[in-house]
Structure formats: C-alpha cells, structure tokens
Scaffold this motif. Structure first.
Motif, PDB file in Angstrom:
ATOM      1  N   PHE A  20       0.749  -1.330   0.054  1.00 42.10           N
ATOM      2  CA  PHE A  20       0.020   0.078   0.048  1.00 42.10           C
ATOM      3  C   PHE A  20       0.850   1.198   0.063  1.00 42.10           C
ATOM      4  N   TYR A  22       0.878   5.514   1.131  1.00 38.92           N
ATOM      5  CA  TYR A  22       0.254   6.253   2.077  1.00 38.92           C
ATOM      6  C   TYR A  22       1.014   7.460   2.187  1.00 38.92           C
ATOM      7  N   ARG A 125      -1.106   4.057  10.436  1.00 39.33           N
ATOM      8  CA  ARG A 125      -1.195   4.475   8.886  1.00 39.33           C
ATOM      9  C   ARG A 125      -2.206   3.857   8.142  1.00 39.33           C
ATOM     10  N   LEU A 126      -2.611   2.603   8.749  1.00 42.81           N
ATOM     11  CA  LEU A 126      -3.640   2.051   8.110  1.00 42.81           C
ATOM     12  C   LEU A 126      -5.305   2.405   8.653  1.00 42.81           C
ATOM     13  N   LYS A 128      -6.087   5.449   8.314  1.00 45.37           N
ATOM     14  CA  LYS A 128      -6.240   6.411   7.455  1.00 45.37           C
ATOM     15  C   LYS A 128      -6.322   5.973   5.922  1.00 45.37           C
ATOM     16  N   VAL A 130      -5.522   5.112   2.464  1.00 47.14           N
ATOM     17  CA  VAL A 130      -4.394   4.508   1.936  1.00 47.14           C
ATOM     18  C   VAL A 130      -4.761   4.110   0.339  1.00 47.14           C
ATOM     19  N   SER A 131      -3.892   4.022  -0.542  1.00 46.58           N
ATOM     20  CA  SER A 131      -3.950   3.279  -1.790  1.00 46.58           C
ATOM     21  C   SER A 131      -3.607   2.043  -1.912  1.00 46.58           C
TER      22      SER A 131
END
Length: 324
Positions: A20, A22, A125-126, A128, A130-131
C-alpha cells in the motif's frame, strides 16, 4: 500517480502479501503544494527471502547494510520498534524527478500490530485512507485490516465527548498514532492531523461508514454530527474491544496508581466508571507511539545510513520552518 506507484511495485520482488501507498504524496492533504515523496509499505511472507531477492534486484536501494548480506537486513528489520526496514530517498527516475521510499515488514509482524497495537505504527497508517497496490489475499490479513478500523473507532469514541462532529471523529482517529510521536515535536507540521482530515473527508467517510454502522447501538452519525453512549456501560464496551496492548498497559497503570492487584477485567470495569477514562487511554497510546517512533527513527539511521538520515531530517526541519 498510478503509473509512478506501479513502477515502484514492479521494481520489487513479486512475492508480496500486501502493498500500500500512504501519506501526502499519495492522498492529498489540505494546503498541500508541489510533488511529495511517494511512501510505500510492502508486507512479505518472509523477511530474509525478500531481502535476498531485493538485494539482487536493487542493491543500490540499500545502505552499507547490503555488504553484510540479507541476513543482517532481516534481523535489523525484525528487531524491536515497528518491525520495519525502510529504504529511503530513492529517485523514481521519471521526468518529474520524484523520490520514493518503501518500508518492508513481515506479514506476521503486520498482523500483530493491526490486531494488538504492539507499535501502533503501521496500524496507525492504516487507520487513514491509503492506496492499496496489492490487495490482501490471506483471510487472516484481510480480517486484521478490518479489525484495525473497528479498534480505531472504539479508541476514538473513548476520547470524544457525548456529541461531536464527523470531522472531530476522524481527527481523533488520525491523532491516535500521531499523539506521542516524537516527530511531531521536531520536524512535523503541527497542523498535520487537521490537514490530513480536511483534505480527505470523503475518503474517511467511505472508509468508516460501515464501521460506524456496525456499532449503531453505541454511536450514530447523521448530517455530519455524531452522538454516542458515554455511560459506564458504553465505555466498558469500548474498553473491552480495544487491542491487547492498550488493555495490558491500562491495567498495569491502574494497578500501579491504585496500589491494588486487579485483573484485567476488573480494571476495565473500574476504568469504565472513572471520569478520567480518556486521560488513562491517551496516556497508554502515547506510550506505545513514543516507543515505536523513537525506536524506528533510531533504526532508520542504520537502514538509511547516516548521510541519508541527515538529509531526511534536514528536509523535515526545513519544511516545518516553511509552514511557520
């Protein structure tokens, strides 16, 4: 953007569990100008095998650690902090002159952080948008990703009053992994959390709408405004749904302060009836985030090398001064 991210993925070994992208280089933040560094994290089934193959494909990505072989890289990666190994300040090689960095984590370490918040680093971080460049195929990882979002909601609600705005909810969720991060003291924009949420309100809503709907007995959001059950029963429910590490630290801190020997269940019950539940939870989350952020930064001096570490730190400080 998609082409640039695809180019990064094609550079790396194919055996990945999850990948991913971010951060501000991928998901726009309020007030953002100019191209940003592209941040990517890859989860590999086996750290040693990943570094073995990656050193063959991309030896120039590594600092002097590469001279000691993939075994050292794997040991450094798995040693404490967030279980990450970052290769930083790498040129993407396109006409825009963009840079990228990528972190490597083992799949078991990632799942552990998502479920237990051992470091609240990748889990944060995950929280929020993410791509996702490679969707999780393993059912246990997919479940852990979903559980991490539910855990974030439970924690955020314990920190919020009875009524709040939708924006305040997403700011509370985002702040879970920033409050206590030493980088917020030196080198980061103090408005970072606000900028993240304001630039991604629609994405946050899409991400958390099903999570909020699943907790309809305890929270409701309508027309941008939220309300929740802040009774002792409601707080106890959220406390029992927190990941393992915050629960362990809550019990430890409570027993130290009260000089009593309560088990975890009785401690959470006592906390649910306390007027300072939010203060107690904020303290343990800051403790987790501080430890992992400091540890990961120290590890970065090894994985990036001293020269890149200094360049990265100076760039962060320069950006902070530009914002002020």
């Amino acid at each position: 953007m998609e082409a640039a991210l695809g180019r990064i993925v094609r550079l790396l070994p194919r055996e990945l569990t999850l990948c991913f992208a971010y951060g501000s280089g991928v998901v726009r933040q309020a007030g953002q100008t100019g191209p940003k560094v592209l941040d990517v994290v890859v989860a590999a089934p086996n750290a040693l095998l990943f570094h073995l193959e990656n050193m063959r494909l991309n030896p120039h990505h590594y600092s002097s650690v590469r001279h000691f072989g993939p075994g050292l890289a794997a040991r450094v990666q798995e040693s404490g902090a967030a279980g990450l190994y970052y290769n930083t300040l790498l040129p993407l090689g396109n006409s825009e002159g963009r840079m990228f960095k990528y972190g490597v984590v083992s799949a078991p370490t990632l799942i552990g952080d998502l479920l237990d918040w051992n470091a609240l680093y990748l889990a944060g971080r995950l929280h929020k948008p993410v791509s996702l460049l490679k969707e999780p195929e393993a059912p246990d990882l997919a479940r852990a990703l979903r559980q991490n979002l539910h855990s974030a909601l439970h924690a955020a609600l314990l920190l919020l009053p009875e009524t709040f705005s939708e924006k305040e909810l997403y700011m509370a969720i985002t702040n879970l992994s920033y409050d206590g991060d030493f980088r917020m003291i030196v080198g980061e924009n103090p408005n970072k959390v606000k900028n993240i949420v304001e630039g991604q309100m629609e994405l946050f809503s899409q991400l958390y709408a099903p999570v909020v709907a699943a907790q309809s007995n305890y929270v409701e959001i309508s027309n941008g405004e939220g309300c929740q059950d802040t009774s002792a029963t409601g707080k106890l429910y959220h406390l029992t749904q927190l990941p393992r590490m915050p629960q362990v630290l809550l019990a430890r801190n409570w027993n130290q302060q009260s000089r009593r020997k309560l088990d975890s269940e009785d401690t959470l019950l006592a906390l649910a009836h306390s007027a300072d539940t939010d203060i107690a939870l904020r303290k343990v989350l800051r403790q987790i985030v501080w430890n992992s952020s400091v540890g990961q930064a120290l590890k970065g001096i090894i994985t990036a090398g001293p020269i890149k570490s200094i360049k990265y730190s100076m760039a962060k400080i320069a950006k902070m001064w530009q914002k002020n």
